[in-house]
Design a protein around this motif. Sequence first.
Motif, PDB file in Angstrom:
ATOM      1  N   ARG A  63       0.807  -1.229   0.000  1.00 48.04           N
ATOM      2  CA  ARG A  63       0.000   0.000   0.000  1.00 48.04           C
ATOM      3  C   ARG A  63       0.840   1.280   0.000  1.00 48.04           C
ATOM      4  O   ARG A  63       0.380   2.308  -0.467  1.00 48.04           O
ATOM      5  CB  ARG A  63      -0.977  -0.011   1.193  1.00 48.04           C
ATOM      6  CG  ARG A  63      -2.065  -1.063   1.035  1.00 48.04           C
ATOM      7  CD  ARG A  63      -3.052  -1.098   2.187  1.00 48.04           C
ATOM      8  NE  ARG A  63      -3.983  -2.219   2.015  1.00 48.04           N
ATOM      9  CZ  ARG A  63      -4.854  -2.614   2.933  1.00 48.04           C
ATOM     10  NH1 ARG A  63      -4.914  -1.999   4.105  1.00 48.04           N
ATOM     11  NH2 ARG A  63      -5.649  -3.639   2.695  1.00 48.04           N
ATOM     12  N   SER A  64       2.030   1.213   0.570  1.00 45.50           N
ATOM     13  CA  SER A  64       2.864   2.431   0.620  1.00 45.50           C
ATOM     14  C   SER A  64       4.178   2.264  -0.125  1.00 45.50           C
ATOM     15  O   SER A  64       5.043   3.122  -0.026  1.00 45.50           O
ATOM     16  CB  SER A  64       3.171   2.784   2.094  1.00 45.50           C
ATOM     17  OG  SER A  64       1.985   2.985   2.811  1.00 45.50           O
ATOM     18  N   ASP A  74       2.454   9.097  -0.331  1.00 52.10           N
ATOM     19  CA  ASP A  74       1.977   7.746  -0.057  1.00 52.10           C
ATOM     20  C   ASP A  74       0.905   7.422  -1.105  1.00 52.10           C
ATOM     21  O   ASP A  74      -0.100   8.130  -1.201  1.00 52.10           O
ATOM     22  CB  ASP A  74       1.379   7.658   1.347  1.00 52.10           C
ATOM     23  CG  ASP A  74       0.957   6.238   1.687  1.00 52.10           C
ATOM     24  OD1 ASP A  74       1.579   5.635   2.563  1.00 52.10           O
ATOM     25  OD2 ASP A  74       0.001   5.727   1.066  1.00 52.10           O
ATOM     26  N   ARG A  80      -2.761   6.712   0.391  1.00 49.25           N
ATOM     27  CA  ARG A  80      -3.364   7.710   1.280  1.00 49.25           C
ATOM     28  C   ARG A  80      -3.240   9.122   0.734  1.00 49.25           C
ATOM     29  O   ARG A  80      -3.961  10.018   1.164  1.00 49.25           O
ATOM     30  CB  ARG A  80      -2.720   7.622   2.666  1.00 49.25           C
ATOM     31  CG  ARG A  80      -3.006   6.301   3.386  1.00 49.25           C
ATOM     32  CD  ARG A  80      -2.178   6.186   4.649  1.00 49.25           C
ATOM     33  NE  ARG A  80      -2.371   7.329   5.522  1.00 49.25           N
ATOM     34  CZ  ARG A  80      -1.521   7.750   6.451  1.00 49.25           C
ATOM     35  NH1 ARG A  80      -0.380   7.088   6.625  1.00 49.25           N
ATOM     36  NH2 ARG A  80      -1.780   8.797   7.191  1.00 49.25           N
ATOM     37  N   PHE A 112       5.223  11.432   2.804  1.00 48.45           N
ATOM     38  CA  PHE A 112       5.996  10.573   3.695  1.00 48.45           C
ATOM     39  C   PHE A 112       6.708  11.460   4.714  1.00 48.45           C
ATOM     40  O   PHE A 112       7.131  12.574   4.400  1.00 48.45           O
ATOM     41  CB  PHE A 112       7.035   9.784   2.906  1.00 48.45           C
ATOM     42  CG  PHE A 112       6.425   8.756   2.007  1.00 48.45           C
ATOM     43  CD1 PHE A 112       5.994   7.544   2.520  1.00 48.45           C
ATOM     44  CD2 PHE A 112       6.276   8.997   0.646  1.00 48.45           C
ATOM     45  CE1 PHE A 112       5.425   6.578   1.696  1.00 48.45           C
ATOM     46  CE2 PHE A 112       5.702   8.046  -0.181  1.00 48.45           C
ATOM     47  CZ  PHE A 112       5.281   6.838   0.334  1.00 48.45           C
ATOM     48  N   ARG A 140      11.407   9.567   3.960  1.00 51.08           N
ATOM     49  CA  ARG A 140      11.544   8.320   3.202  1.00 51.08           C
ATOM     50  C   ARG A 140      12.888   8.281   2.499  1.00 51.08           C
ATOM     51  O   ARG A 140      13.231   9.178   1.735  1.00 51.08           O
ATOM     52  CB  ARG A 140      10.408   8.225   2.178  1.00 51.08           C
ATOM     53  CG  ARG A 140      10.468   6.973   1.297  1.00 51.08           C
ATOM     54  CD  ARG A 140       9.240   6.865   0.409  1.00 51.08           C
ATOM     55  NE  ARG A 140       9.421   5.869  -0.624  1.00 51.08           N
ATOM     56  CZ  ARG A 140       8.653   4.794  -0.787  1.00 51.08           C
ATOM     57  NH1 ARG A 140       7.626   4.587   0.020  1.00 51.08           N
ATOM     58  NH2 ARG A 140       8.888   3.933  -1.759  1.00 51.08           N
ATOM     59  N   SER A 184       2.765   9.605   6.182  1.00 50.32           N
ATOM     60  CA  SER A 184       2.987   8.162   6.135  1.00 50.32           C
ATOM     61  C   SER A 184       4.356   7.918   6.756  1.00 50.32           C
ATOM     62  O   SER A 184       5.377   8.338   6.213  1.00 50.32           O
ATOM     63  CB  SER A 184       2.959   7.693   4.673  1.00 50.32           C
ATOM     64  OG  SER A 184       3.194   6.310   4.581  1.00 50.32           O
ATOM     65  N   ASN A 240       7.181   5.514   8.025  1.00 54.10           N
ATOM     66  CA  ASN A 240       7.677   4.153   7.827  1.00 54.10           C
ATOM     67  C   ASN A 240       9.187   4.113   7.988  1.00 54.10           C
ATOM     68  O   ASN A 240       9.859   5.144   8.012  1.00 54.10           O
ATOM     69  CB  ASN A 240       7.356   3.655   6.403  1.00 54.10           C
ATOM     70  CG  ASN A 240       5.893   3.815   6.061  1.00 54.10           C
ATOM     71  OD1 ASN A 240       5.048   3.094   6.556  1.00 54.10           O
ATOM     72  ND2 ASN A 240       5.587   4.789   5.209  1.00 54.10           N
TER      73      ASN A 240
END
Lengths: 766, 355
Positions: A342-343, A406, A409, A413, A416, A616, A618
């Motif tokens: 998804r990302s 992202d 969404r 980010f 990233r 997002s 991560n």
Amino acid sequence: MLSGGAGDPAGTRATMARAEESPLIGQPLNRVDGPLKVTGRATYAYEQWEAGPPLYGFILGATIGRGRITRIDTARAERLPGVRLVMTHHNAPPQGTRDESTFLEFPRAFTALANPEIHFHGEPVALAVATTFEQARAAAGLIDVTYAVGPGRYDFAARLDHARTPKKMKIGLAADTAVGDFDAGFDAADVTIDQHYTTPFCSAQPMEPHACLAVPRGEDLIVHTGIQIVDMARTSIAGTLRMDERRIHVVSPYIGGGFGSKLRVHYETILAAIAARVLDRPVKIALTRQQTFPLVGMRPTSHQRVRLGSGRDGRLVAIAHDVTMSTNPDVEYAEQTGVTTRSLYAAPHRATSHRLTALDLPRGEDVRAPGHAPGLMAVEAAMDELAHELSMDPVELRIRNEPELDPERGVPFSDRHLVDCLREGERRFGWKRRPMKPATLREGRRLIGYGVAAAIRPHPQWATRVRVRLEADGTAVVQSDMTDMGTGTYTTLTQVAADGLGLPPERVRVELGRSEFPVSGGSGASWGAGNSSTAVHRACAALRDELLAAACGDTRSPLYGRDPATAVLADGGVRAGGVSVPLGEIVGLVRPGGEGLAAEGGTRPMAEEPNYAAYSINTYGAHFAEVGVDADTGEIRLRRMLGVFSAGRVLNAKTARSQLLGGMIWGLGMALEEAVAVDVRSGALVNRDLAQYLVPVHADVPEIDAVILEGFDEKANPLGVKGLGELGICGAGAAVGNAVFNATGVRVRDFPITLEKLLPGLPPQE
Amino acid sequence: MRPFTYERATDARAAVAAVSRPGAKFISGGTNLLDLMKLEIERPDHLVDISRLPLAAIEDPPDGGLRIGAQAVNSQVAADARVRTGYPVLAEALVAGASGQLRNMASVGGNLLQRTRCPYFYDTGAGCNKRAPGSGCDAIGGVNRTHAILGASDSCIATHPSDMAVAMTALEARIELLGADRSVRTVAVGDFYRLPGDTPHIETVLRPDEMITAVVLPPPPPGGQLYRKVRDRASYEFAVVSVAAVVSTDEGTSTGGGPGTIADARVVFGGVAHKPWRSFAAEDSLRDRPATMTTYRAAAEAALADAVGRGGNDFKIELARRTLCRTLAEAAEAAGDAQRRGGRSGRDEGDHGTR
């Protein structure tokens, strides 16, 4: 270990400023609990000895996969010397029921011996409690059980057609997502990949088998057990035993690994607790290694369809990840495997879905990096297939599909650095030596191949509280029910507190794993380090404010009258204008009673943090692997492996690297070795020990390194820290699998890649 | 683990006398027996510890060869200079057979007698004629990737796990046995193991009151020796398939060299049967044939002609063929090299110890 990836001067200045404020954070400090562990003085749950000699319990497991107990005869067992209790569904006390409305699984009740139904092979049917372990085990062996065997569903491949949408995905995730029009985008793509990948049942298998000593004390119950989330364990035990939660005291200072299998309590804890209450005696139960296979959950097996549609230039236009996994029918568990895509990559048309098919096998539970570990095995293999189809370097293909936002969404980010990881790894690994055409590089009898895969893992946050108390002697004590399962929490929190209070690390003591301490989110989902370090940092900031105010505002202080804004905590004292006063002296001014000065700090669940809605957040990585495949036998051996990671700021370069290396090695195992074998006739797990359930041994890992890019994710938390406990395994197996393809030209989509799957594609012998 | 009594034998005869009581068993290194006792697969009432008997010497018999005491530990045998130079196939098998820790404990006699690693043998809830005669064989129709493809029966498809015994079979070793009546007999290792038939719980011709005292190796055979173990990970794992090969060659007479001729060969497989599986058919097909892949392939076809897969292990038939072909090629090469140098040879010395 820390090495700059993309150099930007502003970032470097910020880094230098941070290094001055926090000299210890990031340093490869040795484990502060290391000496205790290597000298055997760190006491694990089964070694606890409280309130005199305990009784020992032994669990008897069902020898059928599905059905019911029609008769259970305990007379012979009860007559055995030393036997104090034989508990079955006939005499087990009533227990609370599992409340599925809670957000997480872990605080829910966990019943044992509740009824005569058998839901999976190995499910406990009786508990024998005796004076010695040997007596208990012998007694368990004398219990006669008669079963009515029911029809069981054990064969995943045969039950794929019966898959259904999950009632509820984990942690509020959507089962299905769609952006754009996948079918149209895929149909119109120049190049398409449409493949199925399967991953097997996997078991967490921490070195410390699951164990519990339950000690009744009046109306209270002390529970010594290795558990990742202390407070949720307490709730689960209380809900199961129908006790007041405040009467339960969970003690878990040392944990010999968990990897998800100790996120919640299981049979050994519940049965020890019940037996201790029934007998009013301390009761100790450990699972045997064999019992840990069915009794603490496993990663479900998966069937993943990945479809990629791209232009000739490698730009993805469509990506779909459709996942079917198994679940126990009574305790639904939907691993978030499709969430992986998804990302990860940009593509205007996208879809993910999750389906579950019921199998009468042990329940599914989190095993390291649930979702992303199996998900990346599939999607990163598919990306390799696309690169091959396009005759494109797989590193370039990934970089070409780097999203700006992202992709599902539509939010930015936070921080990233996937491309930096790929570039840095490519350079360090010597990726340019990789042959573009598979099966063309040979060294003697070995076929050599290189593989790459990307890693992504969300950085979540959960509510955590810690208390930091400065003692009158100027030492600090950090307390939280946070846990250290070998991950390094004791050490990293020592570093954060030492920096926050200007103390040397030996004047900080960290106390963890007791339910009396402030409640944390524990260790899991890679959130432990971020939650607890942020909470300690905040508690120290509160203490600092109070200390500086007192040092500069109290007339008895040598620093009275100075501007608190110019004062700092350093070298165990408060310093301003060249004058330093020991911390203990200031603490004594504020708390003349000698009780010390305490402050709490905390974090909120991510749902309450605006940054989690706006960004997002991560962590990222890139794995590079080189394998050699025996051209005659198909034996695959790793030659070297490198992971480059970005996880914001690192708390401790040594413990972080250890975590990443462990994950990478596990990924190697997922690619080549690891699988729980199910006998589809009986539902029994076949290879229930570590001689038969293969994981990498030292000789399998000749050369491995993990490099962490310097970073700071200011959207994550004030320390810029993100969790990396699960990042190392994410994508590691796919890199190995892709290297096997590069070596042999044989694409194996059914993991693990064992030699028989390569055999038909090996070159003829000459 | 069940209660048991324990005694340490003072001499060989006392040991044999002690083990003749019902429920008694010898224990030496315990690397297999203790595991099985913890799982209650082995349930002896009495253990007779023979590990300290003076049976650990490696001696040179007057007529050549080597006499290896049954209580010599595997690491000692693998490191012995006479074994490494004269019997490299044995040293290689021992090094491949276990981790250093296990090799330091495991005796030669115990290695010969280790039990199968069939997972159904290990699962006391499963049907296994070897563990519980008459209870059936759940491996047939079950998870049987590691199981036998040669010499199996409808009662049992387990394999023998030893690497060492495979090499000893290729070396035509003889096993020396001491009986309770003080009798001494020797049995060729090739005759020591039984096929499962309908009594898979009886694995050897060893009588209940006999003790292995030594393994006697005849003088080293001419030619090259090799042990090749194929396994799923680099260490700490049993063979999927293994091959012990002894190959001697005659050099090609033509001036151009060319492939030599196989003068003699011994071929033994591990991991494919209830015992180390020697293939006389393969050996016959190799003799006096040119040392080429065509010859090896023919030998492999002959060796596996009667092989039967059970589903999960079907692949082992082709894997065994391919492993044999490569091992023969390398052993023939080693034989040629040795002939040119005027000695025997296996792999380079430097290759030891890492597995």
